[in-house]
Design an enzyme around this catalytic site. Structure first.
Site, PDB file in Angstrom:
ATOM      1  N   LYS A 113       0.775  -1.115  -0.186  1.00  0.00           N
ATOM      2  CA  LYS A 113       0.179   0.029  -0.071  1.00  0.00           C
ATOM      3  C   LYS A 113       0.851   1.225   0.004  1.00  0.00           C
ATOM      4  O   LYS A 113       0.325   2.340  -0.721  1.00  0.00           O
ATOM      5  CB  LYS A 113      -0.927   0.020   1.010  1.00  0.00           C
ATOM      6  N   LYS A 205      -7.196 -12.393  -6.716  1.00  0.00           N
ATOM      7  CA  LYS A 205      -8.265 -12.331  -5.975  1.00  0.00           C
ATOM      8  C   LYS A 205      -9.483 -11.129  -6.200  1.00  0.00           C
ATOM      9  O   LYS A 205      -8.952 -10.179  -6.551  1.00  0.00           O
ATOM     10  CB  LYS A 205      -7.950 -12.144  -4.471  1.00  0.00           C
ATOM     11  N   LYS A 208     -11.985  -5.261  -3.433  1.00  0.00           N
ATOM     12  CA  LYS A 208     -12.610  -3.928  -3.329  1.00  0.00           C
ATOM     13  C   LYS A 208     -11.707  -2.924  -4.107  1.00  0.00           C
ATOM     14  O   LYS A 208     -12.466  -1.949  -4.675  1.00  0.00           O
ATOM     15  CB  LYS A 208     -12.838  -3.501  -2.132  1.00  0.00           C
TER      16      LYS A 208
END
Ligand code: TRP
Length: 345
Positions: A113, A205, A208
């Site tokens: 991130k 995967k 979101k």
């Protein structure tokens, strides 16, 4: 015997999708009867990356309502909002002061991130796993249902509890047995087959944070949109759906979605679709997805139409969660040498 405790949470960022439901929340529903369950909406985690204040409260309510719509029963589980239980922030600070910085710097999710944010990375993003450890440890959770991506964070929670709190600050009883301050949690590895992959790439995967909306089916997507997303889902040139062919991750994922959403199970689904072309299979998959989500969307609509009820559920959850959390916090405060806190009895 007390039932084993379970705690889990989801961030109120972005819409919950099939991966969150089939991979996580559906399993929580099963655990409610056999375990003592705590499920929170982790809104404090949501501000570790830049967020929109106009959206936070609405997203928090939305996520809580979706928990209930998926079948989390406030009579069986404690459903609450993380920020409404002050002990999370307070324990996080106490744990911060015993957690080595380099344990956090090596967290894979932080590194991933952080690269996206350059010099705007907040201290909170680095501290994310310590707050998560506080979430878990406050409730004395024995088990934490986690996916692959959260295993490292759970390992950190275990290390903080065992090496940094219990072994440094725990006392011994008369027989010399250590009295743990905190329960050391174990991961609860969820059933296989519930790892839902992206509709546009069978190797990654469903997430979101994927910028492509077409990569996921959100729990609140209207039927037309579900049909459209399934229609556009990535396929391959081979006829017939099958499991276990490494070269065909999309077939694997879509067939497994069909098996789960139809409730038919892997074997029956594989047989039914073994010689089906994509053109026949896709409308079938779209239909079972729409039908599986219909009752959930209906319950969600009812819950949002009655904000007083949802608010009552969250207030009750807050009260129950606070009672457990405050007791743990008080034990840690005492072990660390603080004067009794405001709620000590
Ligand atoms: N980090 C978790 C995730 O992104 C969310 C989370 C926060 C969590 N606190 C938790 C999960 C405690 C389990 C237990 O999925």
């Amino acid at each position: 015997m007390a039932r084993p405790r379970v705690l889990s949470g989801v961030q109120p960022t972005g819409a919950l999708h099939l991966g969150n439901w089939l991979g996580a929340i559906r399993n929580w529903v099963d655990l409610q009867k056999s375990h003592e369950t705590f499920f929170c909406v982790v809104d404090l985690h949501a501000i570790t990356v830049p967020h929109d204040p106009a959206q936070l409260a609405e997203d928090t309510l939305k996520t809580a309502a979706l928990y209930l719509a998926c079948g989390i029963d406030p009579e069986l589980s404690t459903v609450f909002v993380q920020s409404q239980v002050g002990a999370h922030s307070e324990l996080c600070w106490l744990l911060n002061c015993v957690t080595p910085l380099n344990w956090l710097e090596r967290m894979i999710q932080f590194k991933e991130k952080a690269v996206k944010q350059g010099d705007q990375v907040s201290v909170g993003l680095l501290d994310y796993p310590v707050l998560m450890a506080a979430d878990i440890l406050l409730y004395g959770a024995d088990l934490v249902p986690v996916g692959e991506d959260q295993k490292q964070h759970l390992e950190l929670a275990r290390d903080i509890a065992q090496q940094r709190i219990n072994s440094r600050f725990g006392k011994k009883d008369e027989t010399g047995e250590p009295i743990p301050v905190l329960t050391v949690p174990e991961p609860l590895i969820l059933k296989a087959g519930a790892r839902v992959m992206s509709l546009t790439d069978g190797n990654s995967k469903m997430s979101k944070s994927d910028p492509n909306e077409g990569s996921r089916i959100n729990l609140l997507d209207p039927p037309e949109l579900i049909v459209k997303k399934v229609k556009r889902a990535k396929t391959d040139p081979t006829m017939g759906l099958e499991f276990g062919n490494q070269e065909r991750p999309e077939a694997e994922n879509l067939l497994s979605l069909y098996a789960l959403l139809s409730g038919k199970g892997m074997e029956a689904a594989a047989q039914e679709c073994a010689s089906m072309g994509w053109g026949t299979f896709k409308p079938l998959l779209a239909e079972v997805a729409v039908e599986a989500l219909r009752p959930l969307q209906q319950r969600y609509g009812e819950l949002r139409a009655d904000p007083g009820h949802l608010n009552d559920v969250l207030r009750q959850g807050q009260a129950r969660a606070s009672a457990v959390a405050q007791a743990t916090l008080e034990r840690v405060r005492h072990a660390l040498g603080f004067l009794p806190g405001p709620t000590a009895t």
